[in-house]
Design a protein around this motif. Structure first.
Motif, PDB file in Angstrom:
ATOM      1  N   THR A  43      78.784  64.894  20.370  1.00  0.00           N
ATOM      2  CA  THR A  43      79.880  64.056  20.876  1.00  0.00           C
ATOM      3  C   THR A  43      80.008  64.150  22.398  1.00  0.00           C
ATOM      4  N   GLU A  44      79.970  65.378  22.920  1.00  0.00           N
ATOM      5  CA  GLU A  44      80.111  65.548  24.369  1.00  0.00           C
ATOM      6  C   GLU A  44      78.944  64.917  25.115  1.00  0.00           C
ATOM      7  N   GLU A  45      77.742  65.063  24.566  1.00  0.00           N
ATOM      8  CA  GLU A  45      76.561  64.473  25.204  1.00  0.00           C
ATOM      9  C   GLU A  45      76.656  62.962  25.251  1.00  0.00           C
ATOM     10  N   LYS A  46      77.162  62.366  24.180  1.00  0.00           N
ATOM     11  CA  LYS A  46      77.299  60.899  24.147  1.00  0.00           C
ATOM     12  C   LYS A  46      78.333  60.428  25.167  1.00  0.00           C
ATOM     13  N   MET A  59      71.118  61.454  33.211  1.00  0.00           N
ATOM     14  CA  MET A  59      71.028  60.671  31.971  1.00  0.00           C
ATOM     15  C   MET A  59      69.909  61.214  31.084  1.00  0.00           C
ATOM     16  N   GLY A  60      68.782  61.536  31.712  1.00  0.00           N
ATOM     17  CA  GLY A  60      67.649  62.066  30.960  1.00  0.00           C
ATOM     18  C   GLY A  60      67.978  63.396  30.296  1.00  0.00           C
ATOM     19  N   ARG A  61      68.740  64.256  30.998  1.00  0.00           N
ATOM     20  CA  ARG A  61      69.123  65.545  30.412  1.00  0.00           C
ATOM     21  C   ARG A  61      69.990  65.362  29.170  1.00  0.00           C
ATOM     22  N   GLU A  62      70.945  64.448  29.243  1.00  0.00           N
ATOM     23  CA  GLU A  62      71.823  64.213  28.087  1.00  0.00           C
ATOM     24  C   GLU A  62      71.032  63.646  26.915  1.00  0.00           C
ATOM     25  N   ILE A  63      70.113  62.734  27.200  1.00  0.00           N
ATOM     26  CA  ILE A  63      69.292  62.149  26.135  1.00  0.00           C
ATOM     27  C   ILE A  63      68.431  63.228  25.482  1.00  0.00           C
ATOM     28  N   ASN A  64      67.846  64.101  26.292  1.00  0.00           N
ATOM     29  CA  ASN A  64      67.017  65.181  25.748  1.00  0.00           C
ATOM     30  C   ASN A  64      67.842  66.143  24.893  1.00  0.00           C
ATOM     31  N   THR A  65      69.076  66.421  25.324  1.00  0.00           N
ATOM     32  CA  THR A  65      69.935  67.322  24.556  1.00  0.00           C
ATOM     33  C   THR A  65      70.300  66.709  23.214  1.00  0.00           C
ATOM     34  N   ILE A  66      70.584  65.421  23.205  1.00  0.00           N
ATOM     35  CA  ILE A  66      70.863  64.727  21.937  1.00  0.00           C
ATOM     36  C   ILE A  66      69.655  64.827  21.017  1.00  0.00           C
ATOM     37  N   GLY A  67      68.471  64.667  21.593  1.00  0.00           N
ATOM     38  CA  GLY A  67      67.255  64.756  20.793  1.00  0.00           C
ATOM     39  C   GLY A  67      67.049  66.142  20.197  1.00  0.00           C
ATOM     40  N   GLN A  96      64.580  58.583  16.497  1.00  0.00           N
ATOM     41  CA  GLN A  96      64.021  57.274  16.862  1.00  0.00           C
ATOM     42  C   GLN A  96      64.830  56.625  17.979  1.00  0.00           C
ATOM     43  N   ILE A  97      66.158  56.718  17.875  1.00  0.00           N
ATOM     44  CA  ILE A  97      67.029  56.155  18.908  1.00  0.00           C
ATOM     45  C   ILE A  97      66.815  56.891  20.232  1.00  0.00           C
ATOM     46  N   VAL A  98      66.677  58.217  20.161  1.00  0.00           N
ATOM     47  CA  VAL A  98      66.446  59.022  21.360  1.00  0.00           C
ATOM     48  C   VAL A  98      65.144  58.618  22.041  1.00  0.00           C
ATOM     49  N   VAL A  99      64.106  58.386  21.243  1.00  0.00           N
ATOM     50  CA  VAL A  99      62.818  57.971  21.807  1.00  0.00           C
ATOM     51  C   VAL A  99      62.954  56.645  22.549  1.00  0.00           C
ATOM     52  N   LEU A 100      63.702  55.715  21.983  1.00  0.00           N
ATOM     53  CA  LEU A 100      63.912  54.417  22.644  1.00  0.00           C
ATOM     54  C   LEU A 100      64.667  54.583  23.961  1.00  0.00           C
ATOM     55  N   MET A 101      65.701  55.436  23.957  1.00  0.00           N
ATOM     56  CA  MET A 101      66.475  55.660  25.180  1.00  0.00           C
ATOM     57  C   MET A 101      65.625  56.355  26.237  1.00  0.00           C
ATOM     58  N   LYS A 102      64.824  57.337  25.816  1.00  0.00           N
ATOM     59  CA  LYS A 102      63.960  58.041  26.772  1.00  0.00           C
ATOM     60  C   LYS A 102      62.939  57.102  27.394  1.00  0.00           C
ATOM     61  N   ASP A 103      62.427  56.176  26.606  1.00  0.00           N
ATOM     62  CA  ASP A 103      61.458  55.212  27.120  1.00  0.00           C
ATOM     63  C   ASP A 103      62.076  54.346  28.217  1.00  0.00           C
ATOM     64  N   GLU A 104      63.303  53.872  27.974  1.00  0.00           N
ATOM     65  CA  GLU A 104      63.986  53.053  28.977  1.00  0.00           C
ATOM     66  C   GLU A 104      64.320  53.873  30.224  1.00  0.00           C
ATOM     67  N   ALA A 105      64.758  55.113  30.020  1.00  0.00           N
ATOM     68  CA  ALA A 105      65.114  55.968  31.159  1.00  0.00           C
ATOM     69  C   ALA A 105      63.885  56.271  32.023  1.00  0.00           C
ATOM     70  N   GLU A 106      62.732  56.493  31.401  1.00  0.00           N
ATOM     71  CA  GLU A 106      61.509  56.769  32.153  1.00  0.00           C
ATOM     72  C   GLU A 106      61.078  55.554  32.969  1.00  0.00           C
ATOM     73  N   LYS A 107      61.216  54.375  32.384  1.00  0.00           N
ATOM     74  CA  LYS A 107      60.872  53.146  33.118  1.00  0.00           C
ATOM     75  C   LYS A 107      61.776  52.978  34.335  1.00  0.00           C
ATOM     76  N   MET A 108      63.052  53.288  34.152  1.00  0.00           N
ATOM     77  CA  MET A 108      63.988  53.210  35.276  1.00  0.00           C
ATOM     78  C   MET A 108      63.628  54.242  36.346  1.00  0.00           C
ATOM     79  N   LYS A 109      63.269  55.436  35.913  1.00  0.00           N
ATOM     80  CA  LYS A 109      62.914  56.505  36.849  1.00  0.00           C
ATOM     81  C   LYS A 109      61.724  56.113  37.698  1.00  0.00           C
ATOM     82  N   GLU A 110      60.726  55.472  37.078  1.00  0.00           N
ATOM     83  CA  GLU A 110      59.553  55.031  37.815  1.00  0.00           C
ATOM     84  C   GLU A 110      59.916  53.984  38.863  1.00  0.00           C
TER      85      GLU A 110
END
Length: 283
Positions: free
Chosen positions: A212-215, A245-253, A263-277
């Motif tokens: 909950t806190e991570e979300k 954002m990446g840290r929170e997503i990783n913690t949720i995972g 599966q949802i975490v993988v999708l979010m991580k993919d978008e976050a990595e694209k943004m990071k690039e």
């Protein structure tokens, strides 16, 4: 941070061509290739370009081509002295008469010279204005690219924010299934268990899996990212936010313990990595 700008003009019998190119880079990497006439102005050129473009792999090229006849000076006294000495030496050594002593004499240093030229105030002013024109063109190019990047960031940030809500149904289902699985395993044991103690242990265990806190933090980071996008020169700041954002997503995972949430975490991580690039491409 990609861009290109140039300026071409004539001044004082010279054609000046200025080109400024910018490529993506996390830091400022400025390279200059300028005419020898401008060497004394190189620090001013670098300082101005750094202030105007701030970040990126930047190449600045300034060519100066003379359109009028070049000025050449011949040291006649030195030429005569060399010619006489070479002629005497040739006779002394019985050198063949068809040797071109005159051509050899012209190749000797300081016989033919070009006077050292200094840049005038008018020429420097014209070059400086041309450099400013080229840098302005680069920034316009960057702004156009920034519009498309901004739309892309908004889309991906909203996507991550929306995916947060999709985690909740699987969280509730996960708790029910986890409790059911533990009870089934306990019932297969040859000993009886204390239901009250089981509830206490389940609460303790589920607290470790609660996201909950991570979300909440992830959603706040998404909102902060969108607000920061409106600021000028916020590239590095946005980079720090996407890291959080990446840290929170990783913690949720790591707390997920559920295939659907993963599966949802993988999708979010993919978008976050694209943004990071892409964040390495903006100011």
């Amino acid at each position: 941070m990609t861009g290109f700008g140039n300026a071409t003009f004539n001044c004082e019998g010279k054609t000046i061509v200025i080109e400024v190119r910018s490529l993506n880079s996390k830091q400022l990497d400025l390279n200059t290739r300028i005419a020898a006439l401008l060497r004394e102005k190189e620090n001013e050129i670098r300082s101005f370009v750094t202030k105007e473009l701030e970040r990126g792999k930047i190449d600045v090229t300034i060519y100066i081509e003379k359109t009028d006849k070049p000025t050449v000076a011949i040291n006649e006294n030195l030429a005569k002295a060399y010619f006489e000495k070479l002629t005497e030496l040739s006779k002394c050594l019985d050198n063949p008469r068809d040797t071109d002593i005159f051509a050899q004499m012209l190749r000797i240093p300081d016989v033919i010279t070009t006077p050292k030229e200094e840049i005038s105030e008018d020429l420097w002013k014209a070059i400086f204005e041309g450099l400013k024109t080229a840098c302005d063109a680069v920034n316009r190019f960057r702004e156009a690219e920034g519009v498309s990047l901004s739309e892309d960031f908004m889309y991906r940030t909203r996507f991550i924010s929306n995916m947060i809500d999709k985690i909740t149904p699987f969280e509730n289902k996960r708790i029910v299934e986890l409790k059911k699985k533990i009870i089934e395993n306990l019932e297969n044991l040859p000993v009886k268990y204390d239901p009250n103690r089981l509830e206490q242990e389940l609460i303790f265990y589920l607290e470790k899996l609660d996201v909950t806190e991570e979300k909440i933090r992830l959603r706040k980071h998404c909102d902060y990212f969108m607000e920061t996008m409106k600021e000028n020169n916020a590239g590095k700041k946005l980079g720090f936010i996407i890291q959080e954002m990446g840290r929170e997503i990783n913690t949720i995972g790591s707390k997920a313990n559920d295939f659907n949430i993963q599966q949802i975490v993988v999708l979010m991580k993919d978008e976050a990595e694209k943004m990071k690039e892409q964040l390495a491409n903006i100011l």
